[in-house]
Design a protein around this motif. Structure first.
Motif, PDB file in Angstrom:
ATOM      1  N   SER A 166       0.844  -1.182   0.000  1.00 36.36           N
ATOM      2  CA  SER A 166       0.000   0.000   0.000  1.00 36.36           C
ATOM      3  C   SER A 166       0.886   1.240   0.000  1.00 36.36           C
ATOM      4  CB  SER A 166      -0.889  -0.029   1.255  1.00 36.36           C
ATOM      5  OG  SER A 166      -1.586   1.175   1.384  1.00 36.36           O
ATOM      6  N   VAL A 167       0.770   2.066  -1.028  1.00 37.93           N
ATOM      7  CA  VAL A 167       1.572   3.296  -1.066  1.00 37.93           C
ATOM      8  C   VAL A 167       0.650   4.499  -1.198  1.00 37.93           C
ATOM      9  CG1 VAL A 167       3.585   2.158  -2.072  1.00 37.93           C
ATOM     10  CG2 VAL A 167       1.914   3.215  -3.571  1.00 37.93           C
ATOM     11  N   HIS A 168       0.978   5.562  -0.460  1.00 38.97           N
ATOM     12  CA  HIS A 168       0.212   6.809  -0.516  1.00 38.97           C
ATOM     13  C   HIS A 168       1.183   7.973  -0.514  1.00 38.97           C
ATOM     14  CE1 HIS A 168      -2.297   4.234   2.415  1.00 38.97           C
ATOM     15  NE2 HIS A 168      -2.763   4.023   1.200  1.00 38.97           N
ATOM     16  N   GLN A 169       0.736   9.102  -1.078  1.00 34.27           N
ATOM     17  CA  GLN A 169       1.435  10.341  -0.752  1.00 34.27           C
ATOM     18  C   GLN A 169       0.569  11.028   0.301  1.00 34.27           C
ATOM     19  OE1 GLN A 169       0.243  13.464  -1.510  1.00 34.27           O
ATOM     20  NE2 GLN A 169      -1.013  13.287  -3.325  1.00 34.27           N
ATOM     21  N   LEU A 170       1.201  11.429   1.386  1.00 31.61           N
ATOM     22  CA  LEU A 170       0.471  11.865   2.575  1.00 31.61           C
ATOM     23  C   LEU A 170       0.615  13.348   2.825  1.00 31.61           C
ATOM     24  CD1 LEU A 170       1.167   9.473   5.552  1.00 31.61           C
ATOM     25  CD2 LEU A 170      -0.925   9.724   4.241  1.00 31.61           C
ATOM     26  N   GLY A 224       1.315  15.720   0.033  1.00 28.37           N
ATOM     27  CA  GLY A 224       2.552  15.449  -0.693  1.00 28.37           C
ATOM     28  C   GLY A 224       3.801  15.515   0.149  1.00 28.37           C
ATOM     29  N   TRP A 265       4.933  13.280   2.310  1.00 27.01           N
ATOM     30  CA  TRP A 265       5.557  11.981   2.582  1.00 27.01           C
ATOM     31  C   TRP A 265       5.198  10.969   1.498  1.00 27.01           C
ATOM     32  CZ3 TRP A 265       8.778  11.733   6.611  1.00 27.01           C
ATOM     33  CH2 TRP A 265       8.585  12.649   7.661  1.00 27.01           C
ATOM     34  N   SER A 285       4.308   7.268   1.839  1.00 22.75           N
ATOM     35  CA  SER A 285       3.965   6.289   2.861  1.00 22.75           C
ATOM     36  C   SER A 285       3.921   4.912   2.214  1.00 22.75           C
ATOM     37  CB  SER A 285       2.599   6.629   3.463  1.00 22.75           C
ATOM     38  OG  SER A 285       2.137   5.571   4.271  1.00 22.75           O
ATOM     39  N   ASP A 345       1.480   2.184   5.321  1.00 25.35           N
ATOM     40  CA  ASP A 345       1.091   3.042   6.436  1.00 25.35           C
ATOM     41  C   ASP A 345       2.243   3.460   7.338  1.00 25.35           C
ATOM     42  OD1 ASP A 345      -2.173   3.359   6.961  1.00 25.35           O
ATOM     43  OD2 ASP A 345      -1.585   1.818   5.562  1.00 25.35           O
ATOM     44  N   GLU A 346       3.424   3.466   6.773  1.00 25.74           N
ATOM     45  CA  GLU A 346       4.569   4.031   7.506  1.00 25.74           C
ATOM     46  C   GLU A 346       5.215   5.104   6.643  1.00 25.74           C
ATOM     47  OE1 GLU A 346       8.778   2.767   9.598  1.00 25.74           O
ATOM     48  OE2 GLU A 346       7.358   1.222   9.017  1.00 25.74           O
ATOM     49  N   ARG A 347       5.446   6.273   7.260  1.00 26.26           N
ATOM     50  CA  ARG A 347       6.044   7.371   6.524  1.00 26.26           C
ATOM     51  C   ARG A 347       7.515   7.046   6.282  1.00 26.26           C
ATOM     52  NH1 ARG A 347       3.718  11.978  10.484  1.00 26.26           N
ATOM     53  NH2 ARG A 347       4.612  10.526  11.994  1.00 26.26           N
ATOM     54  N   PHE A 373       5.593  15.196  -3.055  1.00 28.58           N
ATOM     55  CA  PHE A 373       5.352  13.997  -3.859  1.00 28.58           C
ATOM     56  C   PHE A 373       4.062  14.178  -4.632  1.00 28.58           C
ATOM     57  CE2 PHE A 373       8.159  12.663  -0.498  1.00 28.58           C
ATOM     58  CZ  PHE A 373       9.110  11.943  -1.199  1.00 28.58           C
ATOM     59  N   LYS A 398      -7.169   8.708  -3.390  1.00 30.32           N
ATOM     60  CA  LYS A 398      -7.273   7.809  -2.236  1.00 30.32           C
ATOM     61  C   LYS A 398      -7.942   8.498  -1.060  1.00 30.32           C
ATOM     62  CE  LYS A 398      -3.926   4.188  -2.641  1.00 30.32           C
ATOM     63  NZ  LYS A 398      -2.619   3.672  -2.339  1.00 30.32           N
ATOM     64  N   GLU A 415      -2.374  -0.333  12.640  1.00 34.80           N
ATOM     65  CA  GLU A 415      -1.187   0.176  11.937  1.00 34.80           C
ATOM     66  C   GLU A 415      -1.408   0.290  10.442  1.00 34.80           C
ATOM     67  OE1 GLU A 415       2.525  -1.635  12.736  1.00 34.80           O
ATOM     68  OE2 GLU A 415       2.435  -1.263  14.891  1.00 34.80           O
ATOM     69  N   ASP A 416      -2.175  -0.661   9.888  1.00 37.54           N
ATOM     70  CA  ASP A 416      -2.374  -0.618   8.441  1.00 37.54           C
ATOM     71  C   ASP A 416      -3.497   0.340   8.037  1.00 37.54           C
ATOM     72  OD1 ASP A 416      -4.455  -2.065   9.412  1.00 37.54           O
ATOM     73  OD2 ASP A 416      -4.271  -3.731   7.993  1.00 37.54           O
ATOM     74  N   HIS A 435      -3.310   3.623   9.540  1.00 39.15           N
ATOM     75  CA  HIS A 435      -2.843   4.914  10.047  1.00 39.15           C
ATOM     76  C   HIS A 435      -3.137   6.057   9.083  1.00 39.15           C
ATOM     77  CE1 HIS A 435       0.261   3.829  13.426  1.00 39.15           C
ATOM     78  NE2 HIS A 435      -0.978   3.493  13.712  1.00 39.15           N
ATOM     79  N   ASP A 436      -2.748   5.864   7.813  1.00 37.71           N
ATOM     80  CA  ASP A 436      -2.877   6.969   6.867  1.00 37.71           C
ATOM     81  C   ASP A 436      -4.327   7.431   6.745  1.00 37.71           C
ATOM     82  OD1 ASP A 436      -0.202   6.653   6.510  1.00 37.71           O
ATOM     83  OD2 ASP A 436      -0.320   5.806   4.490  1.00 37.71           O
ATOM     84  N   LYS A 460       7.363  12.626  11.248  1.00 39.67           N
ATOM     85  CA  LYS A 460       8.106  11.398  11.561  1.00 39.67           C
ATOM     86  C   LYS A 460       9.066  11.653  12.723  1.00 39.67           C
ATOM     87  CE  LYS A 460      10.750   7.749   9.267  1.00 39.67           C
ATOM     88  NZ  LYS A 460       9.804   6.671   9.536  1.00 39.67           N
ATOM     89  N   ARG A 475       1.753  26.580  -2.812  1.00 36.78           N
ATOM     90  CA  ARG A 475       2.378  25.797  -3.874  1.00 36.78           C
ATOM     91  C   ARG A 475       2.838  26.605  -5.085  1.00 36.78           C
ATOM     92  NH1 ARG A 475       2.897  20.835  -3.005  1.00 36.78           N
ATOM     93  NH2 ARG A 475       1.591  19.826  -1.443  1.00 36.78           N
ATOM     94  N   PHE A 479      -3.943  18.260  -5.891  1.00 32.09           N
ATOM     95  CA  PHE A 479      -3.132  19.442  -6.179  1.00 32.09           C
ATOM     96  C   PHE A 479      -3.867  20.428  -7.090  1.00 32.09           C
ATOM     97  CE2 PHE A 479       0.100  16.103  -5.355  1.00 32.09           C
ATOM     98  CZ  PHE A 479       0.547  16.626  -4.161  1.00 32.09           C
ATOM     99  N   LEU A 532       5.568  19.138   6.081  1.00 28.24           N
ATOM    100  CA  LEU A 532       5.858  19.750   4.786  1.00 28.24           C
ATOM    101  C   LEU A 532       7.085  20.655   4.806  1.00 28.24           C
ATOM    102  CD1 LEU A 532       2.370  20.641   3.290  1.00 28.24           C
ATOM    103  CD2 LEU A 532       4.237  19.563   2.052  1.00 28.24           C
TER     104      LEU A 532
END
Lengths: 111, 591
Positions: free
Chosen positions: A4-8, A11, A13, A15, A18-20, A48, B4, B34-35, B37-38, B54, B230, B269, B416
């Motif tokens: 699973s990939v996201h930009q968080l 933009g 991060w 991820s 679910d880990e940055r 990102f 997403k 954990e899965d 979080h986002d 982080k 931006r 964006f 950011l």
């Protein structure tokens, strides 16, 4: 294995699962790129724009600026790291080594 | 295909997120899967909670929305108490100590190091005095901005406080507008100063008059699509609509519905309404608003009052802020206090609340320049109030470099940001105060320092604009800034010209010193800095001054983003104690 990939955070991060993992603000050394005329762009990642998986690579396009010449732009796809086939662990690349952006040949999200 | 984030919002968003927050609070940090979080951290924003960056896992920034920045002393006291009790982390900040509150450029309040376990208690404390974090972040109606002294200010067109109260009541927690494509920032300006800064908001109600049926009616012109983020700054554009005060709610509902239904949900964006205005043009925005969103004939725009605007306008003939003593229309006074970079210690927040109450004040205002206002000081009490010891630090008559300095959150907490901001701006202001002569007649000099292109410190609309960057010095990467000059709002708003790029952070004070010396030497008599810049082309501006190292020392030149906390003795990411419990003790690892 599902990755699973996201930009968080707008933009900030990349991820992975679910880990940055990869932040903005790092300098990426780019070769054979179209950001500017510098042979090697000293590219500050500011956001990102797109992320995706081209198994086992996690890839992304980054908006930013070459701090050597000041040109701004968005990179082609860059490998950000690789997912270990055995463990699923993500190992990120070192931005300060040389990277070559490339046009993507596969869809970011398989249909 | 929707982004997403849209998928996460479709599943759970808005008021219902609160129930989940309370469940996580009951069970603790580890209860957040954990899965997921986002997805959850995106949803928490709707309730004013941002997961910190982080290295600071399990800690949240909490934003309290304060409509028009207007607080009672009791509310401010509770903010201070909550900050003192809950907004503390594992390490103190060397400039500001262990507990503090940040007053923001959109008149909200931000607290850091909040643990999820404490959220229900904090919500209860805030809501008991009428404060809330609802929609303080996320994709919906954000905090409504405007002048906190509405209804008190002697320079007033209309008292907009009742209008803003109605908007706040209508659009907070309203399911119809809870899930917009992106944030929705609204400004309502009722004064003649332009203190709402409507030009940089998604939706602006700007003071105007119009003759209707032979009578001059006071109301608003409507502008849409402003914003700074931006490297795509836009001033809000006039859509040729006049709005009577009683129609503000209808027009606001119509435009936020237009944004909800037509904004871009595929590309975040491109989602802000400024891009829709770019694409459609103002005539189409007006036509769709008229045809799809409101049921009365929209009048054409009236006559605006923009020639009177002086707030952050860079004018030589008027101050550009609320700092100092001002007249209220009832004979009392409001006193604007300078809060350097908008950050105040929790104990001082409480002390100010007590002080204001003891003088009979019923209003403390947060301004868009990160300062505070204490209202309702009687003439006979004014000297005593101005003599209070707290006002030695938070002064109504500050040095111009302290008065005009704004900074965003920066790498201390923000994901950011490219560079450290608030502590650096404090050090800049201190050095400038000691080392740079203030040109005659300059009372407030605006330096806005923003850590990145998100532009939370509004860098494009300052005398000197600093935007976070990187450069190399002796081959090593260091924190740096792009430098812009001559931006400001007012009758004819202007974004800064970016003149010096990638200046190492430790060469900025020397550059400002050299630049102000050139300004002092070459300006025409009485010419404002903004006008001085406007009179020169880019080459001339670049030739004015060079960056220079001085005896200014910058402890944050390294990559502060790659630390877990820039001011920790051991700042490596690996040294982070996070995630932690509410007592800041590391949680046991699964490994």
């Amino acid at each position: 294995m599902v990755v699973s990939v996201h930009q968080l955070d707008d933009g900030a991060w990349l991820s992975v699962n679910d880990e940055r993992t990869v932040p903005v603000s790092q300098l990426w050394l780019l070769a054979r790129h179209d950001i500017c005329d510098c042979e090697q762009a000293d590219f500050l990642a500011e956001g990102f724009v797109e992320v995706g998986v081209d198994w086992p690579d996690v890839e992304g396009r980054i908006a930013g600026q070459c701090i050597a010449c000041g040109a701004s732009g968005v990179t082609d796809w860059l490998a950000m790291g690789r997912v270990d086939r055995e463990t699923g662990a993500f190992r990120k690349v070192v931005p300060s080594s040389v990277h070559v952006p490339r046009r993507r040949t596969k869809l970011a999200t398989p249909e | 295909m929707p982004s997403k984030v849209e998928g996460w919002k479709d599943e759970i968003y808005g008021t219902e997120v609160r129930d989940h927050l309370y469940e996580f609070a009951e069970e603790g940090w580890d209860a957040i899967p954990e899965d997921e979080h986002d997805a959850w951290f995106e949803r928490f924003k709707w309730w004013g909670l941002y997961h910190q960056r982080k290295g600071q896992e399990s800690y949240f920034m909490m934003r309290v929305g304060v409509p028009m920045g207007r607080l009672t002393p009791e509310q401010l006291r509770v903010v201070g108490e909550v900050a003192r009790e809950y907004a503390t982390g594992p390490v103190e900040n060397p400039e500001f100590g262990g507990a503090y509150a940040d007053f923001t450029t959109r008149q909200s309040i931000q607290l850091h190091w909040i643990n999820v376990e404490d959220i229900p208690d904090i919500f209860e404390r805030l809501e008991a005095v009428g404060l809330s974090t609802i929609q303080a972040c996320g994709d919906s109606w954000r905090n409504i901005v405007g002048s906190p002294v509405a209804g008190r200010d002697a320079d007033e067109h209309l008292d907009v406080w009742p209008i803003v109260e109605d908007l706040h009541e209508e659009f907070k927690g309203n399911d119809l507008y809870a899930n917009l494509p992106r944030k929705w920032k609204v400004a309502v300006t009722g004064d003649t100063r332009g203190a709402g800064q409507g030009d940089i908001n998604d939706l602006a109600f700007e003071p105007a008059v119009k003759e209707i049926d032979g009578e001059e009616v006071k109301g608003f012109n409507v502008r849409v699509g402003g914003g700074l983020a931006r490297k795509e700054p836009r001033f809000a554009r006039d859509i040729d609509v006049f709005c009577k005060p009683e129609d503000v709610g209808t027009v606001a509902a119509g435009l936020s519905a237009l944004f909800r239904d037509h904004g871009d949900r595929e590309d975040r964006f491109n989602a802000r309404i400024k891009f829709l205005v770019d694409e459609w043009g103002t005539e189409k925005v007006r036509a769709v608003l008229q045809d799809e969103c409101v049921e009365y004939d929209l009048p054409a725009a009236g006559d605006n009052l923009r020639d009177q605007y002086d707030y952050n306008a860079g004018r030589a003939d008027a101050p550009g802020d609320y700092v100092g003593v001002h007249d209220q229309h009832d004979g009392d006074h409001f006193v604007g206090l300078s809060v350097l970079v908008g950050r105040m210690g929790a104990d001082e927040v409480i002390e100010l609340a007590d002080l204001a109450e003891s003088y009979g004040s019923e209003m403390i205002g947060v301004t868009q320049r990160q300062n505070l206002i204490v209202g309702d000081i009687a003439s006979e009490d004014l000297d005593d109030f101005l003599g209070e010891s707290l006002l030695e630090t938070y002064s109504p008559d500050p040095h111009p470099f302290l008065r005009g300095s704004i900074a965003c959150t920066g790498t201390e907490y923000c994901s950011l940001s490219i560079v450290e901001t608030k502590n650096r701006m404090v050090r800049y202001a201190d050095w400038l105060k000691k080392n740079v002569p203030v040109p005659d007649g300059v009372e407030d000099f605006h330096i806005h320092l923003s850590g990145c292109t998100a532009s939370c410190a509004q860098p494009q609309i300052a005398d000197i604009s600093l935007r976070g960057m990187k450069t190399r010095k002796d081959g090593d990467p260091v924190e740096a800034f792009d430098v812009g000059l001559g931006g400001g709002l007012g009758e004819n708003p202007q974004f800064a010209d970016w003149v010096e790029m990638r200046v190492a952070a430790d060469e900025i004070p020397g550059y400002i010193r050299n630049l102000l010396a050139a300004y002092d030497e070459r300006r025409e008599s009485g010419q404002s800095f903004r006008d001085f810049v406007a009179d020169r082309d880019e080459d001339e501006l670049q030739a004015l001054a060079d960056p220079e190292e001085t005896d200014y020392e910058d402890p944050y030149m390294h990559n502060t983003k790659m630390t877990w906390y820039p001011y920790a003795d051991e700042d490596d990411l690996d040294a982070s104690p996070a995630p932690t419990d509410p007592q800041d003790e590391p949680l046991p690892s699964d490994d």
